[in-house]
Scaffold this motif. Structure first.
Motif, mmCIF file in Angstrom:
data_model
loop_
_atom_site.group_PDB
_atom_site.id
_atom_site.type_symbol
_atom_site.label_atom_id
_atom_site.label_comp_id
_atom_site.label_asym_id
_atom_site.label_seq_id
_atom_site.Cartn_x
_atom_site.Cartn_y
_atom_site.Cartn_z
ATOM 1 N N PRO A 177 0.840 -1.213 0.000
ATOM 2 C CA PRO A 177 0.000 0.000 0.000
ATOM 3 C C PRO A 177 0.867 1.253 0.000
ATOM 4 O O PRO A 177 1.947 1.287 0.589
ATOM 5 C CB PRO A 177 -0.810 -0.123 1.290
ATOM 6 C CG PRO A 177 0.026 -0.995 2.178
ATOM 7 C CD PRO A 177 0.748 -1.955 1.273
ATOM 8 N N ARG A 178 0.388 2.260 -0.655
ATOM 9 C CA ARG A 178 1.110 3.529 -0.755
ATOM 10 C C ARG A 178 0.232 4.656 -0.240
ATOM 11 O O ARG A 178 -0.994 4.628 -0.387
ATOM 12 C CB ARG A 178 1.520 3.821 -2.219
ATOM 13 C CG ARG A 178 2.589 2.889 -2.739
ATOM 14 C CD ARG A 178 2.841 3.136 -4.210
ATOM 15 N NE ARG A 178 1.659 2.862 -5.000
ATOM 16 C CZ ARG A 178 1.301 1.656 -5.391
ATOM 17 N NH1 ARG A 178 2.025 0.604 -5.059
ATOM 18 N NH2 ARG A 178 0.207 1.486 -6.099
ATOM 19 N N GLU A 179 0.885 5.638 0.365
ATOM 20 C CA GLU A 179 0.159 6.791 0.877
ATOM 21 C C GLU A 179 -0.199 7.723 -0.277
ATOM 22 O O GLU A 179 0.593 7.960 -1.175
ATOM 23 C CB GLU A 179 1.005 7.551 1.899
ATOM 24 C CG GLU A 179 1.329 6.740 3.141
ATOM 25 C CD GLU A 179 2.135 7.543 4.139
ATOM 26 O OE1 GLU A 179 2.451 8.705 3.817
ATOM 27 O OE2 GLU A 179 2.442 7.007 5.205
ATOM 28 N N GLU A 180 -1.409 8.231 -0.207
ATOM 29 C CA GLU A 180 -1.868 9.176 -1.218
ATOM 30 C C GLU A 180 -1.691 10.589 -0.675
ATOM 31 O O GLU A 180 -2.256 10.950 0.349
ATOM 32 C CB GLU A 180 -3.334 8.926 -1.562
ATOM 33 C CG GLU A 180 -3.582 7.581 -2.238
ATOM 34 C CD GLU A 180 -5.030 7.408 -2.643
ATOM 35 O OE1 GLU A 180 -5.808 8.355 -2.386
ATOM 36 O OE2 GLU A 180 -5.372 6.353 -3.191
ATOM 37 N N LEU A 181 -0.878 11.353 -1.366
ATOM 38 C CA LEU A 181 -0.626 12.732 -0.966
ATOM 39 C C LEU A 181 -1.619 13.635 -1.673
ATOM 40 O O LEU A 181 -1.642 13.709 -2.907
ATOM 41 C CB LEU A 181 0.810 13.136 -1.319
ATOM 42 C CG LEU A 181 1.916 12.338 -0.627
ATOM 43 C CD1 LEU A 181 3.281 12.817 -1.114
ATOM 44 C CD2 LEU A 181 1.823 12.464 0.885
ATOM 45 N N VAL A 182 -2.438 14.304 -0.887
ATOM 46 C CA VAL A 182 -3.431 15.221 -1.435
ATOM 47 C C VAL A 182 -2.893 16.635 -1.259
ATOM 48 O O VAL A 182 -2.723 17.120 -0.131
ATOM 49 C CB VAL A 182 -4.793 15.060 -0.739
ATOM 50 C CG1 VAL A 182 -5.800 16.042 -1.325
ATOM 51 C CG2 VAL A 182 -5.282 13.627 -0.876
ATOM 52 N N ILE A 183 -2.606 17.282 -2.343
ATOM 53 C CA ILE A 183 -2.060 18.643 -2.320
ATOM 54 C C ILE A 183 -3.191 19.608 -2.633
ATOM 55 O O ILE A 183 -3.844 19.499 -3.675
ATOM 56 C CB ILE A 183 -0.915 18.801 -3.338
ATOM 57 C CG1 ILE A 183 0.211 17.804 -3.016
ATOM 58 C CG2 ILE A 183 -0.384 20.234 -3.332
ATOM 59 C CD1 ILE A 183 1.316 17.807 -4.035
ATOM 60 N N GLY A 184 -3.426 20.526 -1.717
ATOM 61 C CA GLY A 184 -4.504 21.484 -1.931
ATOM 62 C C GLY A 184 -4.156 22.836 -1.345
ATOM 63 O O GLY A 184 -3.139 23.016 -0.664
ATOM 64 N N ASP A 185 -5.003 23.785 -1.578
ATOM 65 C CA ASP A 185 -4.798 25.143 -1.102
ATOM 66 C C ASP A 185 -6.155 25.709 -0.694
ATOM 67 O O ASP A 185 -7.128 25.593 -1.441
ATOM 68 C CB ASP A 185 -4.161 26.016 -2.189
ATOM 69 C CG ASP A 185 -3.790 27.389 -1.660
ATOM 70 O OD1 ASP A 185 -3.743 27.547 -0.422
ATOM 71 O OD2 ASP A 185 -3.571 28.305 -2.476
ATOM 72 N N GLU A 186 -6.213 26.267 0.506
ATOM 73 C CA GLU A 186 -7.446 26.846 1.008
ATOM 74 C C GLU A 186 -7.401 28.360 0.823
ATOM 75 O O GLU A 186 -6.446 29.014 1.223
ATOM 76 C CB GLU A 186 -7.638 26.513 2.488
ATOM 77 C CG GLU A 186 -7.840 25.029 2.756
ATOM 78 C CD GLU A 186 -8.100 24.743 4.217
ATOM 79 O OE1 GLU A 186 -8.110 25.742 5.005
ATOM 80 O OE2 GLU A 186 -8.285 23.576 4.576
ATOM 81 N N ASN A 187 -8.441 28.885 0.213
ATOM 82 C CA ASN A 187 -8.556 30.314 -0.014
ATOM 83 C C ASN A 187 -9.841 30.813 0.628
ATOM 84 O O ASN A 187 -10.895 30.175 0.501
ATOM 85 C CB ASN A 187 -8.572 30.640 -1.513
ATOM 86 C CG ASN A 187 -7.261 30.277 -2.184
ATOM 87 O OD1 ASN A 187 -6.199 30.479 -1.602
ATOM 88 N ND2 ASN A 187 -7.322 29.752 -3.394
#
Length: 296
Positions: A177-187
């Motif tokens: 299993p691999r970790e899923e990196l969720v890249i986001g930005d809150e505005n």
């Protein structure tokens, strides 16, 4: 003599019965059944007419690998099948043979992914699958008799350098299993208030306060009047808003200046007295020091 020849002819017909075309077609379909486990003949025909980019584009749809740009697993599988198809096409295999080769690739991957076969077990499975090639009416047939012996050797060599050589990497791909990196930005977005009142309020230097308070700050409510068949409904009277008293009303500019002058005068006078006292104290200290130096 003629009767004997006729009897011999009848005996030959009994010994070698003829096969109808429908039965021959069914036999061919049974022999080619393994070729269409993954893709159909029309799909193989479409891929045959494409270049490498076209093959990749169509395989994305045929194998449901449309997320290969964000999924490492789908990207590896797409590259695996595209490379296999291009290699088989360069080997001048027929569409049936290409379909069987892709089925074989899929079979070995399923053994690895679902059945967790080791490298040795998967190689043995390949050997049992390729059994019967080059033999007629073999009891240990794996369903891939449409390959020749030379083609089978070439396929085995290709699998050695593609799948088996990197078998550990494929195991890691399917079973780790691999970790899923969720890249986001809150505005934070500020939404303009409803137009019931002005937003933002105008500056005082841009608009006099009395005009703003009289005509803009309090917008009179609209009166609703509707007519009915029985009669008219009188609109309700809205109470008038109380006028806002300006705290600076009655003062002129000269009055404001005089008040400010008195306040600043008092502040400056007190500061001047305090400064003079400090200067006088320092003057006395310095004079005492000078007298001491003169005596020395």
């Amino acid at each position: 003599m003629a009767t004997r020849e006729k009897d011999k002819g009848k005996e030959k017909e009994k010994e070698s019965p003829s096969v109808c075309p429908q039965e021959e077609e069914n036999i061919i379909k049974d022999e080619e059944a393994m070729a269409w486990k993954l893709l159909s003949l029309p799909q193989i025909t479409i891929l045959w007419e494409q270049d490498t980019e076209g093959v990749q584009k169509h395989l994305e749809t045929f194998l449901n690998l449309e997320n290969h740009k964000t999924s490492l697993k789908e990207a590896v599988l797409l590259d695996y099948y595209v490379s296999g198809f291009c290699w088989a096409k360069a080997l001048d295999l027929t569409p049936v043979q290409i379909g069987g080769f892709l089925t074989l690739l899929n079979l070995l991957l399923e053994n690895l992914e679902t059945q967790h076969m080791t490298l040795e077990d998967n190689i043995q499975e390949l050997g049992s699958t390729m059994a019967g090639i080059g033999q007629s009416n073999s009891e240990t047939s794996g369903g891939f008799e449409f390959f020749t012996v030379d083609q089978a050797k070439a396929i085995i060599n290709y699998l050695k350098i593609s799948l088996f050589q990197h078998y550990t990497l494929y195991e890691y791909l399917f079973h780790t299993p691999r970790e899923e990196l969720v890249i986001g930005d809150e505005n934070v977005v500020e939404v303009v208030k409803p137009a019931e009142s002005p937003f933002p309020a105008p500056l005082e230097e841009g608009l006099p306060y009395d005009i703003y308070s009289k005509f803009i700050a309090f917008i009179p409510a609209t009166e609703d009047a509707t007519e009915e068949i029985a009669g008219e409904i009188q609109p309700e009277l809205q109470p008038e808003a109380e006028p806002v008293v300006d705290p600076l009303e009655g003062f002129t500019m000269q009055d404001v200046k005089s008040v400010l002058g008195e306040v600043t005068g008092d502040m400056i006078g007190s500061l001047q007295i305090e400064i003079n006292e400090k200067l006088q104290t320092q003057e006395e200290v310095f004079s005492v020091r000078i007298d001491k130096l003169k005596k020395v």
